[in-house]
Design a protein around this motif. Sequence first.
Motif, PDB file in Angstrom:
ATOM      1  N   GLN A  34       0.847  -1.183   0.000  1.00 16.17           N
ATOM      2  CA  GLN A  34       0.000   0.000   0.000  1.00 16.17           C
ATOM      3  C   GLN A  34       0.886   1.238   0.000  1.00 16.17           C
ATOM      4  N   SER A  35       0.355   2.302  -0.520  1.00 16.76           N
ATOM      5  CA  SER A  35       1.127   3.537  -0.520  1.00 16.76           C
ATOM      6  C   SER A  35       1.117   4.134   0.874  1.00 16.76           C
ATOM      7  N   ALA A  36       2.057   4.989   1.141  1.00 18.35           N
ATOM      8  CA  ALA A  36       2.197   5.579   2.469  1.00 18.35           C
ATOM      9  C   ALA A  36       0.965   6.381   2.865  1.00 18.35           C
ATOM     10  N   GLY A  37       0.246   6.946   1.892  1.00 23.17           N
ATOM     11  CA  GLY A  37      -0.921   7.767   2.199  1.00 23.17           C
ATOM     12  C   GLY A  37      -2.238   7.015   2.151  1.00 23.17           C
ATOM     13  N   SER A  38      -2.210   5.681   1.950  1.00 21.84           N
ATOM     14  CA  SER A  38      -3.483   4.964   1.819  1.00 21.84           C
ATOM     15  C   SER A  38      -4.185   4.847   3.166  1.00 21.84           C
ATOM     16  N   THR A  39      -5.489   4.930   3.110  1.00 24.22           N
ATOM     17  CA  THR A  39      -6.304   4.843   4.318  1.00 24.22           C
ATOM     18  C   THR A  39      -7.449   3.875   4.066  1.00 24.22           C
ATOM     19  N   MET A  40      -8.413   3.926   4.940  1.00 21.70           N
ATOM     20  CA  MET A  40      -9.581   3.083   4.794  1.00 21.70           C
ATOM     21  C   MET A  40     -10.291   3.411   3.482  1.00 21.70           C
ATOM     22  N   PRO A  41     -10.859   2.406   2.794  1.00 15.79           N
ATOM     23  CA  PRO A  41     -11.582   2.665   1.547  1.00 15.79           C
ATOM     24  C   PRO A  41     -12.750   3.618   1.778  1.00 15.79           C
ATOM     25  N   ASN A  42     -13.175   4.295   0.725  1.00 17.31           N
ATOM     26  CA  ASN A  42     -14.297   5.220   0.882  1.00 17.31           C
ATOM     27  C   ASN A  42     -15.597   4.441   1.055  1.00 17.31           C
ATOM     28  N   ILE A  43     -16.649   5.138   1.410  1.00 16.78           N
ATOM     29  CA  ILE A  43     -17.916   4.497   1.755  1.00 16.78           C
ATOM     30  C   ILE A  43     -18.529   3.750   0.574  1.00 16.78           C
ATOM     31  N   GLU A  44     -18.326   4.227  -0.643  1.00 16.52           N
ATOM     32  CA  GLU A  44     -18.885   3.536  -1.815  1.00 16.52           C
ATOM     33  C   GLU A  44     -18.175   2.209  -2.067  1.00 16.52           C
ATOM     34  N   GLN A  45     -16.858   2.193  -1.841  1.00 13.52           N
ATOM     35  CA  GLN A  45     -16.123   0.925  -1.968  1.00 13.52           C
ATOM     36  C   GLN A  45     -16.586  -0.059  -0.894  1.00 13.52           C
ATOM     37  N   ILE A  46     -16.787   0.455   0.304  1.00  8.33           N
ATOM     38  CA  ILE A  46     -17.265  -0.395   1.402  1.00  8.33           C
ATOM     39  C   ILE A  46     -18.667  -0.914   1.082  1.00  8.33           C
ATOM     40  N   ARG A  47     -19.556  -0.032   0.592  1.00  4.56           N
ATOM     41  CA  ARG A  47     -20.928  -0.442   0.241  1.00  4.56           C
ATOM     42  C   ARG A  47     -20.900  -1.579  -0.784  1.00  4.56           C
ATOM     43  N   ALA A  48     -20.098  -1.431  -1.824  1.00  6.91           N
ATOM     44  CA  ALA A  48     -20.020  -2.454  -2.871  1.00  6.91           C
ATOM     45  C   ALA A  48     -19.542  -3.786  -2.293  1.00  6.91           C
ATOM     46  N   SER A  49     -18.551  -3.732  -1.419  1.00  9.59           N
ATOM     47  CA  SER A  49     -18.036  -4.954  -0.798  1.00  9.59           C
ATOM     48  C   SER A  49     -19.068  -5.597   0.122  1.00  9.59           C
ATOM     49  N   VAL A  50     -19.784  -4.779   0.888  1.00 14.31           N
ATOM     50  CA  VAL A  50     -20.801  -5.299   1.802  1.00 14.31           C
ATOM     51  C   VAL A  50     -21.945  -5.938   1.018  1.00 14.31           C
ATOM     52  N   VAL A  51     -22.396  -5.288  -0.043  1.00 15.88           N
ATOM     53  CA  VAL A  51     -23.478  -5.849  -0.862  1.00 15.88           C
ATOM     54  C   VAL A  51     -23.045  -7.186  -1.460  1.00 15.88           C
ATOM     55  N   THR A  52     -21.802  -7.283  -1.898  1.00 19.00           N
ATOM     56  CA  THR A  52     -21.280  -8.548  -2.411  1.00 19.00           C
ATOM     57  C   THR A  52     -21.305  -9.614  -1.311  1.00 19.00           C
ATOM     58  N   ASP A  53     -20.886  -9.246  -0.107  1.00 18.34           N
ATOM     59  CA  ASP A  53     -20.917 -10.184   1.024  1.00 18.34           C
ATOM     60  C   ASP A  53     -22.344 -10.617   1.348  1.00 18.34           C
ATOM     61  N   LEU A  54     -23.284  -9.678   1.312  1.00 17.54           N
ATOM     62  CA  LEU A  54     -24.686 -10.017   1.578  1.00 17.54           C
ATOM     63  C   LEU A  54     -25.205 -11.018   0.554  1.00 17.54           C
ATOM     64  N   LYS A  55     -24.812 -10.842  -0.707  1.00 19.90           N
ATOM     65  CA  LYS A  55     -25.267 -11.749  -1.765  1.00 19.90           C
ATOM     66  C   LYS A  55     -24.734 -13.166  -1.569  1.00 19.90           C
ATOM     67  N   THR A  56     -23.584 -13.289  -0.921  1.00 15.30           N
ATOM     68  CA  THR A  56     -23.056 -14.635  -0.668  1.00 15.30           C
ATOM     69  C   THR A  56     -23.708 -15.286   0.555  1.00 15.30           C
ATOM     70  N   ARG A  57     -24.302 -14.486   1.438  1.00 10.72           N
ATOM     71  CA  ARG A  57     -24.898 -15.012   2.673  1.00 10.72           C
ATOM     72  C   ARG A  57     -26.405 -15.216   2.612  1.00 10.72           C
ATOM     73  N   PHE A  58     -27.114 -14.391   1.820  1.00 14.87           N
ATOM     74  CA  PHE A  58     -28.568 -14.436   1.787  1.00 14.87           C
ATOM     75  C   PHE A  58     -29.063 -14.791   0.390  1.00 14.87           C
ATOM     76  N   ARG A  59     -30.227 -15.422   0.332  1.00 17.51           N
ATOM     77  CA  ARG A  59     -30.812 -15.782  -0.950  1.00 17.51           C
ATOM     78  C   ARG A  59     -31.261 -14.522  -1.695  1.00 17.51           C
TER      79      ARG A  59
END
Length: 176
Positions: free
Chosen positions: A46-71
């Motif tokens: 990671q670059s020295a200035g990298s931080t936590m992903p922005n909220i849209e990146q987090i939303r996309a990842s969470v929605v993907t996780d939800l799709k793997t857990r719920f019908r």
Amino acid sequence: NLFLQILDEGFLTDAVGKKINFRNTLILMTTTIGAEHFIAPKLGFQSAGSTMPNIEQIRASVVTDLKTRFRTEFLNRVNEVLIMRPLSSQDIERIVEIEIDEVRGRLKKRDLKLAVDASAVALLGKQAQTRDQGARAVRTVVEEQIVTPLVRLLAEKKKQKNLIITTDKEKIIFQP
């Protein structure tokens, strides 16, 4: 299947055929699915200035996780997925204080007073936060560290009216 019936038909039928109306009900569901996406990366390329992903990146990842857990048929009936920031240690400590206030209320009915110092609240918050369950662990920690020992203490010393809870070397202690 229960949620599908509620979300589709607006009511739930129990085993005897009685219908419970959910037509004017707001249903909020919470989960810790995707909570790991809020943790800023600490290792890797990671670059020295990298931080936590922005909220849209987090939303996309969470929605993907939800799709793997719920019908899919369940997720299609969910109107909105809200992404909430993780609770801070101050948030958890405030929830600890709320739980302790409930214990105080129960003790007040028995003419007992309970004082809990800030170090004890901080320690309880720290213990609850390490359980990786958000605020859900607070009640368990308060029950284990305060209520259960308090019941034992009161069973032994019936004359005690004022109790003080503090800490000593990362351990909760009760003072008379």
